[in-house]
Design an enzyme around this catalytic site. Structure first.
Site, mmCIF file in Angstrom:
data_model
loop_
_atom_site.group_PDB
_atom_site.id
_atom_site.type_symbol
_atom_site.label_atom_id
_atom_site.label_comp_id
_atom_site.label_asym_id
_atom_site.label_seq_id
_atom_site.Cartn_x
_atom_site.Cartn_y
_atom_site.Cartn_z
ATOM 1 N NE ARG A 167 47.705 98.000 185.573
ATOM 2 C CZ ARG A 167 46.134 97.403 185.828
ATOM 3 N NH1 ARG A 167 45.661 98.185 187.035
ATOM 4 N NH2 ARG A 167 45.764 96.711 185.224
ATOM 5 N NE ARG B 236 44.111 90.269 183.443
ATOM 6 C CZ ARG B 236 44.404 91.454 184.053
ATOM 7 N NH1 ARG B 236 43.614 92.429 184.439
ATOM 8 N NH2 ARG B 236 45.718 91.958 184.023
ATOM 9 C CG ASP C 63 37.471 100.059 180.908
ATOM 10 O OD1 ASP C 63 37.084 99.874 182.134
ATOM 11 O OD2 ASP C 63 38.400 100.265 180.226
ATOM 12 C CD GLN D 280 40.341 92.531 181.806
ATOM 13 O OE1 GLN D 280 41.080 92.654 183.017
ATOM 14 N NE2 GLN D 280 39.352 91.301 181.902
ATOM 15 C CG HIS E 95 44.330 96.174 180.172
ATOM 16 N ND1 HIS E 95 45.299 95.260 180.623
ATOM 17 C CD2 HIS E 95 43.364 96.099 181.082
ATOM 18 C CE1 HIS E 95 44.925 94.848 181.882
ATOM 19 N NE2 HIS E 95 43.776 95.580 182.299
ATOM 20 C CB CYS F 86 38.511 95.194 182.316
ATOM 21 S SG CYS F 86 38.548 97.057 182.129
HETATM 22 N N1 NVA Z 1 40.556 101.716 180.978
HETATM 23 C C1 NVA Z 1 40.801 101.417 182.555
HETATM 24 C C2 NVA Z 1 41.168 100.002 182.729
HETATM 25 C C3 NVA Z 1 41.435 99.583 183.915
HETATM 26 C C4 NVA Z 1 41.560 98.216 184.256
HETATM 27 C C5 NVA Z 1 41.958 102.216 182.931
HETATM 28 O O1 NVA Z 1 42.955 102.317 182.152
HETATM 29 O O2 NVA Z 1 41.902 102.843 184.043
HETATM 30 N N1 CP Z 2 40.916 94.715 185.111
HETATM 31 C C1 CP Z 2 42.281 95.259 185.589
HETATM 32 O O1 CP Z 2 43.166 95.373 185.009
HETATM 33 O O2 CP Z 2 42.062 95.383 186.807
HETATM 34 P P1 CP Z 2 42.889 96.206 187.784
HETATM 35 O O3 CP Z 2 43.200 97.452 187.467
HETATM 36 O O4 CP Z 2 42.589 95.956 189.371
HETATM 37 O O5 CP Z 2 44.202 95.123 187.917
#
Ligand code: NVA
Ligand code: CP
Length: 305
Positions: A108, A291, A223, A138, A135, A263
């Protein structure tokens, strides 16, 4: 053991075919049933997953770590704070070393290029656990959740309301793979990348307003308005995105059996109302749980390549 052929990666949804995606989703549903029945096949016995986190996470970490443990394997958590990656070790060097000691890597990070560079130098499969652009894990959970509740997404209409971010762009790729129409309602200047819009133009349209996007839709998704890395823009974005909240009033324009997904983490009172999070059409908690099941199916698929 050194694999003899190039590893199969999962960096975006475009890394799987329609049939493969459908197989992963069906297997996720099956693995969920197996687990609910109290069984846990040790299909990942002696396998190790390296998990690199350059951004925060709750669901992604817990689902991958639990998933590995439940299937008889092990997961190692690495953050930039306490690994050499945070002190400037080139990603290519880290990739070669980490991949020589584990069987699969989940990463990540910020720039999507980092995931691609890591994968290029990794001799084991690499999974994108979220980048600034995508992502895909997800989406596996979201698709599984829809299929469990309503059956196939083929021919359905999905409305994305909010930022044209990583989640939105993964939905754009899902539209082609799952054969649905995606309507995106986002303030001017916050649309997904142009090259993505061009590539997905057969299935994706930019709607004039949140109401236009959700009218007649079967699934409504939103989101956070400020993704990880955009913390400094939070206050300004809250003003710009005012009017893009998904709530029961907006949902009332969708089809009667429309579902709501997010998500998570969710910011109640911002992109979603508090009441909608607890409404019967919100399937966010199952979406989060999925997930676990979807990623088990994904890892099994990648291990078996
Ligand atoms: N769009 C959000 C998703 C978090 C799971 C981010 O990238 O922070
Ligand atoms: N939806 C998701 O990826 O959650 P986290 O950021 O908590 O991993």
């Amino acid at each position: 053991m050194v694999p003899s052929k190039a590893p199969r990666h999962f960096l975006t949804l475009d890394d799987v075919t329609r049939d493969e995606l459908s197989h992963i989703i069906q297997r996720a549903i099956e693995l969920k049933k197996i687990q609910r029945a109290g069984n846990s096949p040790e299909l990942f016995k002696n396998k190790v997953l390296g998990m690199i986190f350059e951004k925060s996470s709750t669901r992604t970490r817990v689902s991958f770590e639990s998933g590995m443990a439940q299937m008889g394997g092990h997961a190692i958590f690495l953050s930039t704070k306490d690994s050499q990656l945070g002190r400037g070790e080139p990603v290519e060097d880290a990739a070669r070393c980490i991949a020589s000691m584990v069987d699969m890597v989940m990463i990540r990070t910020f720039e999507h290029k980092t995931v691609e560079r890591f994968a290029e130098y990794s001799r084991v499969p690499v999974i994108n656990g979220l980048s600034d652009d995508h992502h895909p894990c997800q989406l596996l959970a979201d698709i599984q959740t829809f299929v469990e509740h309503r059956g196939s997404l083929a021919g359905k209409t999905v409305a994305w309301v909010g930022d044209g971010n990583n989640m939105c762009q993964s939905y754009m790729q899902a539209a082609a793979l799952c054969d649905f129409q995606l309507r995106i309602a986002t303030p001017k200047g916050f649309e997904p990348w142009d090259h993505m819009l061009e590539k997905c133009k057969d299935r994706v349209i930019i709607a004039n307003s949140p109401q236009d996007a959700v009218t007649g839709a079967d699934l409504i998704v939103t989101d956070t308005w400020a993704s990880m890395g955009q913390e400094d823009e939070k206050k300004q974005r809250e003003k710009i995105f005012y009017g893009y909240q998904v709530n029961s009033e907006l949902m009332s324009h969708a089809n009667r059996d429309a579902l709501f997904m997010h998500c998570l983490p969710a910011y109640r009172g911002k992109e979603v109302s508090a009441e909608l999070m607890d409404a019967p059409d919100a399937v966010v908690w199952e979406e989060a749980e999925n997930r676990l099941h979807a990623q088990k199916a994904l890892m099994e698929f990648l291990f078996n390549q």
